[in-house]
Design a protein around this motif. Structure first.
Motif, short mmCIF file in Angstrom:
data_model
loop_
_atom_site.label_atom_id
_atom_site.label_comp_id
_atom_site.label_asym_id
_atom_site.label_seq_id
_atom_site.Cartn_x
_atom_site.Cartn_y
_atom_site.Cartn_z
N GLY A 35 -29.58 5.72 39.80
CA GLY A 35 -29.58 7.05 40.41
C GLY A 35 -28.32 7.27 41.25
N HIS A 36 -27.88 6.23 41.96
CA HIS A 36 -26.64 6.30 42.74
C HIS A 36 -25.46 6.63 41.82
CE1 HIS A 36 -23.62 4.70 45.77
NE2 HIS A 36 -22.95 4.54 44.65
N GLU A 37 -25.39 5.92 40.68
CA GLU A 37 -24.29 6.16 39.74
C GLU A 37 -24.40 7.55 39.11
OE1 GLU A 37 -21.81 4.18 39.83
OE2 GLU A 37 -22.89 2.76 41.10
N ILE A 38 -25.63 7.96 38.78
CA ILE A 38 -25.84 9.31 38.24
C ILE A 38 -25.35 10.34 39.26
CG2 ILE A 38 -27.64 11.00 37.61
CD1 ILE A 38 -29.21 8.59 36.38
N GLY A 39 -25.57 10.05 40.55
CA GLY A 39 -25.11 10.94 41.62
C GLY A 39 -23.60 11.15 41.58
N HIS A 40 -22.85 10.09 41.31
CA HIS A 40 -21.39 10.22 41.19
C HIS A 40 -21.03 11.20 40.06
CE1 HIS A 40 -20.10 7.33 44.13
NE2 HIS A 40 -20.65 6.28 43.54
N VAL A 41 -21.86 11.18 38.99
CA VAL A 41 -21.58 12.06 37.86
C VAL A 41 -21.99 13.50 38.17
CG1 VAL A 41 -22.03 12.51 35.40
CG2 VAL A 41 -21.85 10.15 36.22
N THR A 75 -14.88 -1.52 48.30
CA THR A 75 -15.06 -0.27 47.56
C THR A 75 -16.29 0.53 48.00
OG1 THR A 75 -16.28 -1.40 45.82
CG2 THR A 75 -13.91 -1.17 45.51
N HIS A 76 -17.03 0.04 48.99
CA HIS A 76 -18.17 0.81 49.48
C HIS A 76 -18.23 0.74 50.99
CE1 HIS A 76 -19.45 0.88 45.31
NE2 HIS A 76 -20.38 1.74 45.62
N PRO A 77 -18.90 1.71 51.63
CA PRO A 77 -19.09 1.62 53.08
C PRO A 77 -19.94 0.40 53.40
CG PRO A 77 -19.78 3.77 52.21
CD PRO A 77 -19.54 2.90 51.05
N LYS A 80 -18.38 10.06 49.71
CA LYS A 80 -18.90 10.18 48.35
C LYS A 80 -19.94 9.08 48.07
CE LYS A 80 -15.14 12.48 45.83
NZ LYS A 80 -14.04 12.80 46.73
N GLU A 81 -19.67 7.86 48.58
CA GLU A 81 -20.61 6.76 48.38
C GLU A 81 -21.94 7.04 49.10
OE1 GLU A 81 -20.43 4.67 46.22
OE2 GLU A 81 -18.31 4.71 45.72
N LEU A 82 -21.84 7.53 50.32
CA LEU A 82 -23.07 7.81 51.07
C LEU A 82 -23.85 8.96 50.42
CD1 LEU A 82 -21.83 7.38 54.76
CD2 LEU A 82 -23.14 5.76 53.38
#
Ligand SMILES: [Zn+2]
Lengths: 293, 169
Positions: A153-159, A254-256, A212-214
């Motif tokens: 879901g996190h990755e889908i969020g980036h899309v 690469t992430h917070p 963007k990560e959050l």
């Protein structure tokens, strides 16, 4: 008479073009081009359209272009992370979980596809147009389907939020993109390659903005929860990663840091009143992963 | 608003308010999932009476926690799982600005995306792979990924087996 009209049209065109440039209003520009063309002034139409390439570069990237950018980035991700892990059953399972989550995400009209990277690191990546990757190492760290659903879901969020496209459009390389558009992939492959290489560097080496990560953490837990997975699973997973990797930013550039991510997830669960369904599906996950990792 | 026509202005204002009120009253919702089923009752065991896709509109008759009693555009009445709908019409595909951007960038997609849609890598991505020195093995991997399809029924069966989505409880 004709000259005078031409001149007036030209001035109108320029004024409209200036307005379009200032306001970023493409319709005005298109209207101006249409006016010029309908009056038989092809040269003026071309001039207005010439300005349009500049504005065109600032307009959102359409899906046809996104898919090509997504595929090119996906090729680099696969190449940099040891290729795809050849386990058809496990890949199918990851796709079933990912596509179930994507079914009710905020951008459900496009296809999402998921692959496993044959790599020991704990990582996941999303390229535009729904190309999503998880490493074998990540799958080893996950304990149940609800955790996997939130990670996907996190990755889908980036899309859904078009995060990489935003990076591309903000980059200085946009000048090359604006010049030739999608056809640049064909007519100016060097410019296209620069754009892709820049995006890959951001995605794999530098990381996206923390905001963007959050945002993707929040969306990941929301999308997984919509399907019915227990949102607390993502908290458990992030807590486990924090134990494994620590909050040292050098270790996880690469992430917070995990503490910020955890508090973003916790506040999302309470603000959005995401229900504690208790659905984790640990058995189904174990069955799919058994002997395959 | 126009100071010389206060009457006209207030008329327009009233019309606007009435339009908003009417919309809120009829309550039209839109399918926000890629696909969704309308069933004859408010459980996932009830038979499907209509299959809908993203963006289809529905009128709400009544609400019952997780399920909504609705009427489809074709006049079919039934129940739909609340997660599948949203009050705003989903954008779907490119928005107008993206479409315009494509025009301004003088896109000739016909040649570039000839292999798109059906299956496999686009021509432009293929030529990128060649230029970037991506191995055939890695190209095949992304090609397979692009072409892979899972029928909706299998995803529904997967949700059902996990008691997820509308199959919960
Ligand atoms: Zn991320």
């Amino acid at each position: 008479m004709r000259n005078k009209l031409s001149h007036r049209l030209f001035m109108t065109g320029l004024a409209l073009l200036a307005a379009a440039g200032l306001a970023g209003c493409a319709e005005i520009q298109q209207a101006a081009e249409g006016v010029a063309r309908n009056s038989g002034n092809e040269r003026l139409a071309k001039t207005i359209r010439g300005g349009g390439t500049l504005i065109g570069g600032l307009l959102p990237i359409g899906y046809d272009e996104e898919r090509i950018i997504g595929q090119a980035i996906a090729l680099q991700v696969v190449a940099r992370y040891g290729g795809v892990y050849d386990r058809p059953d496990l890949t199918r399972y990851v796709n079933l979980v990912g596509r179930s989550v994507a079914l009710t995400c905020d951008r459900s009209d496009i296809d999402y596809r998921f692959a496993i990277l044959n790599h020991d690191s704990i990582n996941a990546f999303a390229a535009p147009a729904g190309y999503i990757f998880v490493t074998r190492g990540l799958l080893k760290t996950i304990k149940n389907e609800a955790e996997l659903a939130a990670v996907l879901g996190h990755e889908i969020g980036h899309v859904t939020q078009r995060h990489i496209l935003d990076v591309i459009q903000r980059s200085k390389q946009i000048a090359g993109v604006a010049e030739a558009g999608l056809a640049y992939a064909k007519t100016n492959p060097d410019a296209f390659k620069n754009v892709i290489d820049g995006a890959v560097k951001t995605l794999l080496d530098e990381g996206l903005d923390q905001s963007k990560e959050l945002e993707s953490d929040r969306l990941g837990v929301i999308f997984a929860s919509r399907v019915g997975y227990d949102p607390a699973a993502y908290e458990t997973f992030l807590t486990r990663l924090r134990t494994l990797k620590g909050d040292d930013p050098a270790l996880f550039k690469t992430h917070p840091d995990f503490s910020s991510r955890l508090s973003a997830v916790q506040s999302t669960i309470s603000e959005q009143k995401l229900p504690a369904t208790g659905i984790l599906l640990a058995d189904r996950f174990s069955r799919a992963a058994s002997g395959a990792l | 608003m126009n100071r010389r026509h206060p009457f006209l202005a207030s008329l327009i204002f009233m019309a606007a308010v009435m339009t908003i009120a009417a919309t809120a009253f009829g309550e039209t919702l839109y399918v926000s999932a890629k696909s969704a089923q309308v069933r004859s009752g408010k459980t996932s065991l009830d038979p499907v009476v209509a299959n809908l896709t993203l963006g289809d509109s529905l009128d709400v008759i009544s609400r019952n926690e997780r399920w909504l009693h609705v009427r489809t555009a074709n006049g079919i009445q039934g129940w739909i799982y609340a997660t599948y709908v949203s009050p705003s019409k989903p954008a779907g595909g490119d928005n107008e600005l993206a479409a315009l951007g494509k025009g301004f960038r003088r896109t000739d997609t016909s040649g570039v995306t000839a292999s798109a849609g059906a299956r496999g890598l686009d021509k432009a991505s293929e030529s990128y792979a060649h230029r970037a020195g991506i191995t055939q093995q890695h190209r095949d991997a992304v090609d397979r990924m692009t072409a892979s399809k899972i029928p909706d029924e299998e995803i529904q069966a997967f949700l059902k087996a996990g008691r997820l989505g509308e199959y919960a409880e």
